[in-house]
Enzyme design. Structure first.
Site, PDB file in Angstrom:
ATOM      1  N   TYR A  85      40.758  43.174  46.735  1.00  0.00           N
ATOM      2  CA  TYR A  85      42.045  43.447  47.532  1.00  0.00           C
ATOM      3  C   TYR A  85      42.820  44.639  47.147  1.00  0.00           C
ATOM      4  CZ  TYR A  85      44.205  40.714  43.658  1.00  0.00           C
ATOM      5  OH  TYR A  85      44.404  40.340  42.453  1.00  0.00           O
ATOM      6  N   GLU A  86      42.611  45.116  46.082  1.00  0.00           N
ATOM      7  CA  GLU A  86      43.341  46.244  45.297  1.00  0.00           C
ATOM      8  C   GLU A  86      42.949  47.561  46.244  1.00  0.00           C
ATOM      9  OE1 GLU A  86      43.949  46.499  41.022  1.00  0.00           O
ATOM     10  OE2 GLU A  86      42.263  45.025  41.359  1.00  0.00           O
TER      11      GLU A  86
END
Ligand code: HPA
Length: 271
Positions: A85-86
């Site tokens: 998700y980064e």
């Protein structure tokens, strides 16, 4: 550059810092980062120094490799991991696991924080991961397969090593720590799930849901590593409690970190 060449470059850099062959790779997730402080004869290498490593963006994740002795084993620990998700690719998220293997690790211990889906779980429970569901919509092995790293179609029949799990269960019993067991379902994040997604997850066989671990374990199995996974159930999943927030996740890991660390340390000693 091929993945194998990148790995060679990264492994050589880490070795140039004094790191010798390692027995175990450790991925220390939320709440367990402090375990790296107990490693002795340490060599610490910040991620930003390491060729081909990205920099972690999550607050509370230190972002360094810690090498040394823990529980009589030579370990290389990731204090802070990379998440899909980064914005990192699955290949980037899992690159450190490949580096661990390149440095000699045949085993990996993964830890994480997750939401409890199983209605018999309570916040603060630890859970031995017995299997996983890849619900991220991606897979770190998509793309050209480099056969020297592992097979095109890896067997995932025993993603989490049964023998390691048995040791963890015995240690938990001795320490009088409740150790749940169950299936970890990996979402991409960064949203927490909706109540409908959690009901779906339960029907699909999940006991806990989280935003990490699944890609790393796929890559570990690609390289025939043995894996032990332990989750800290920090909250009940969406729809099972009032609402979810990161503060609660951090609070719960703080509350149980002493026993979490003890369980991992003593299990590591015995496997
Ligand atoms: N869902 C996903 N990831 C998590 C949760 C959750 O409820 N708790 C901690 N990590």
């Amino acid at each position: 550059m091929t993945l194998s060449l990148k790995l060679k470059e990264t492994a050589e850099y880490i070795q140039s810092k004094g790191v010798k062959s390692i027995d175990f790779g450790l991925i220390l997730g939320s709440g367990l980062g402090e375990l790296a402080d107990e490693i002795t004869d340490k060599i610490v290498i910040p991620y930003e120094e390491i060729p081909n490593f990205p920099v972690s963006t999550v607050v509370g994740h230190a972002g360094q490799l810690v090498y040394g002795q823990l529980s009589g084993k030579t370990v290389l620990a990731m204090q802070g991991r990379f998440h899909f998700y980064e914005g990192h690719s699955m290949q980037t998220v899992t690159f450190p696991v490949r580096v661990m293997k390149a440095l000699g690790a045949d085993s990996l211990i993964v830890t994480n924080a997750a939401g409890g889906v199983n209605t018999s779980f309570s916040p603060g429970d630890l859970m031995l991961i017995t299997d996983q569901i890849n619900y991220t919509g991606d897979n770190p092995l998509i793309g050209l397969n480099e056969d020297e790293l592992g097979p095109r179609f890896p067997d995932m029949s025993e993603a989490y090593d049964k023998a390691y799990g048995e040791v963890a269960k015995k240690v938990a019993a001795e320490l009088k720590i409740t150790l749940q067991k169950g299936v970890y379902m990996g979402y991409s994040g960064p949203t927490y799930e909706t109540p409908a997604e959690i009901r779906m997850s339960r029907v699909l066989g999940a006991d806990a849901v989280g935003m990490s671990t699944v890609p790393e374990v796929i890559v570990a199995k690609h390289m025939s590593m043995r894996v032990l996974g332990i989750t800290c159930v920090t909250n009940l999943a969406a729809g099972m409690q009032a609402n979810l927030n990161h503060e609660e996740v951090v609070e719960t890991t703080e509350r149980v970190k002493a026993e979490f660390k003890e369980l991992v340390k003593i299990t590591l000693e015995r496997i």
